[in-house]
Design a protein around this motif. Structure first.
Motif, mmCIF file in Angstrom:
data_model
loop_
_atom_site.group_PDB
_atom_site.id
_atom_site.type_symbol
_atom_site.label_atom_id
_atom_site.label_comp_id
_atom_site.label_asym_id
_atom_site.label_seq_id
_atom_site.Cartn_x
_atom_site.Cartn_y
_atom_site.Cartn_z
ATOM 1 N N PRO A 35 0.824 -1.211 0.000
ATOM 2 C CA PRO A 35 0.000 0.000 0.000
ATOM 3 C C PRO A 35 0.857 1.259 0.000
ATOM 4 O O PRO A 35 1.117 1.845 1.029
ATOM 5 N N LEU A 36 1.328 1.638 -1.168
ATOM 6 C CA LEU A 36 2.166 2.818 -1.291
ATOM 7 C C LEU A 36 1.350 3.986 -1.819
ATOM 8 O O LEU A 36 0.470 3.813 -2.656
ATOM 9 N N LYS A 37 1.660 5.178 -1.355
ATOM 10 C CA LYS A 37 0.979 6.371 -1.853
ATOM 11 C C LYS A 37 1.816 6.981 -2.966
ATOM 12 O O LYS A 37 3.030 6.997 -2.919
ATOM 13 N N TYR A 38 1.139 7.480 -3.961
ATOM 14 C CA TYR A 38 1.835 8.159 -5.040
ATOM 15 C C TYR A 38 2.284 9.535 -4.563
ATOM 16 O O TYR A 38 1.678 10.137 -3.670
ATOM 17 N N LEU A 39 3.348 10.021 -5.135
ATOM 18 C CA LEU A 39 3.874 11.331 -4.747
ATOM 19 C C LEU A 39 2.847 12.431 -4.989
ATOM 20 O O LEU A 39 2.708 13.350 -4.189
ATOM 21 N N THR A 40 2.116 12.316 -6.091
ATOM 22 C CA THR A 40 1.116 13.339 -6.391
ATOM 23 C C THR A 40 0.032 13.357 -5.331
ATOM 24 O O THR A 40 -0.417 14.430 -4.904
ATOM 25 N N LEU A 41 -0.398 12.181 -4.910
ATOM 26 C CA LEU A 41 -1.423 12.100 -3.876
ATOM 27 C C LEU A 41 -0.916 12.704 -2.573
ATOM 28 O O LEU A 41 -1.649 13.441 -1.894
ATOM 29 N N GLU A 42 0.335 12.447 -2.237
ATOM 30 C CA GLU A 42 0.908 13.035 -1.023
ATOM 31 C C GLU A 42 0.966 14.557 -1.133
ATOM 32 O O GLU A 42 0.675 15.267 -0.177
ATOM 33 N N LYS A 43 1.341 15.061 -2.310
ATOM 34 C CA LYS A 43 1.398 16.509 -2.504
ATOM 35 C C LYS A 43 0.010 17.123 -2.375
ATOM 36 O O LYS A 43 -0.158 18.179 -1.750
ATOM 37 N N LYS A 46 -0.998 17.264 1.207
ATOM 38 C CA LYS A 46 -0.280 18.326 1.906
ATOM 39 C C LYS A 46 -0.880 19.693 1.562
ATOM 40 O O LYS A 46 -1.064 20.537 2.439
ATOM 41 N N MET A 47 -1.210 19.901 0.280
ATOM 42 C CA MET A 47 -1.820 21.171 -0.136
ATOM 43 C C MET A 47 -3.171 21.359 0.548
ATOM 44 O O MET A 47 -3.504 22.462 0.995
ATOM 45 N N GLN A 48 -3.957 20.288 0.631
ATOM 46 C CA GLN A 48 -5.264 20.379 1.270
ATOM 47 C C GLN A 48 -5.107 20.705 2.752
ATOM 48 O O GLN A 48 -5.865 21.519 3.291
ATOM 49 N N GLN A 49 -4.150 20.104 3.397
ATOM 50 C CA GLN A 49 -3.918 20.359 4.823
ATOM 51 C C GLN A 49 -3.504 21.803 5.059
ATOM 52 O O GLN A 49 -3.999 22.458 5.977
ATOM 53 N N THR A 50 -2.608 22.326 4.213
ATOM 54 C CA THR A 50 -2.189 23.731 4.388
ATOM 55 C C THR A 50 -3.356 24.676 4.116
ATOM 56 O O THR A 50 -3.500 25.691 4.799
ATOM 57 N N ALA A 51 -4.193 24.338 3.132
ATOM 58 C CA ALA A 51 -5.361 25.178 2.857
ATOM 59 C C ALA A 51 -6.312 25.174 4.051
ATOM 60 O O ALA A 51 -6.846 26.225 4.439
#
Length: 67
Positions: A35-43, A46-51
């Motif tokens: 179960p690996l997350k893609y880099l785009t999904l992680e980005k 992170k953007m959603q969390q900062t928003a």
């Protein structure tokens, strides 16, 4: 040390050759899916969390200014 007795006893031939077939071969198996997350999904996460953090900070600032 005491010897451990086995159910099987070793049998060696009295005539002829003794051959051992111990050949290592490649065995293919199913790939393990991790179960690996893609880099785009992680980005995006992170953007959603900062928003969400900035919206929360803005609400706090409005409450403080409104008092």
């Amino acid at each position: 040390m005491a010897e451990v007795r086995s159910m099987f006893r070793e049998v060696l031939p009295k005539q002829g050759q003794l051959s051992v077939e111990d050949v290592t071969t490649m065995v293919t198996c199913k790939p393990k899916i991790l179960p690996l997350k893609y880099l785009t999904l992680e980005k995006l996460e992170k953007m959603q969390q900062t928003a969400q953090d900035t919206v929360c900070q803005q609400k706090m600032a409005e409450k403080e200014n409104g008092k």
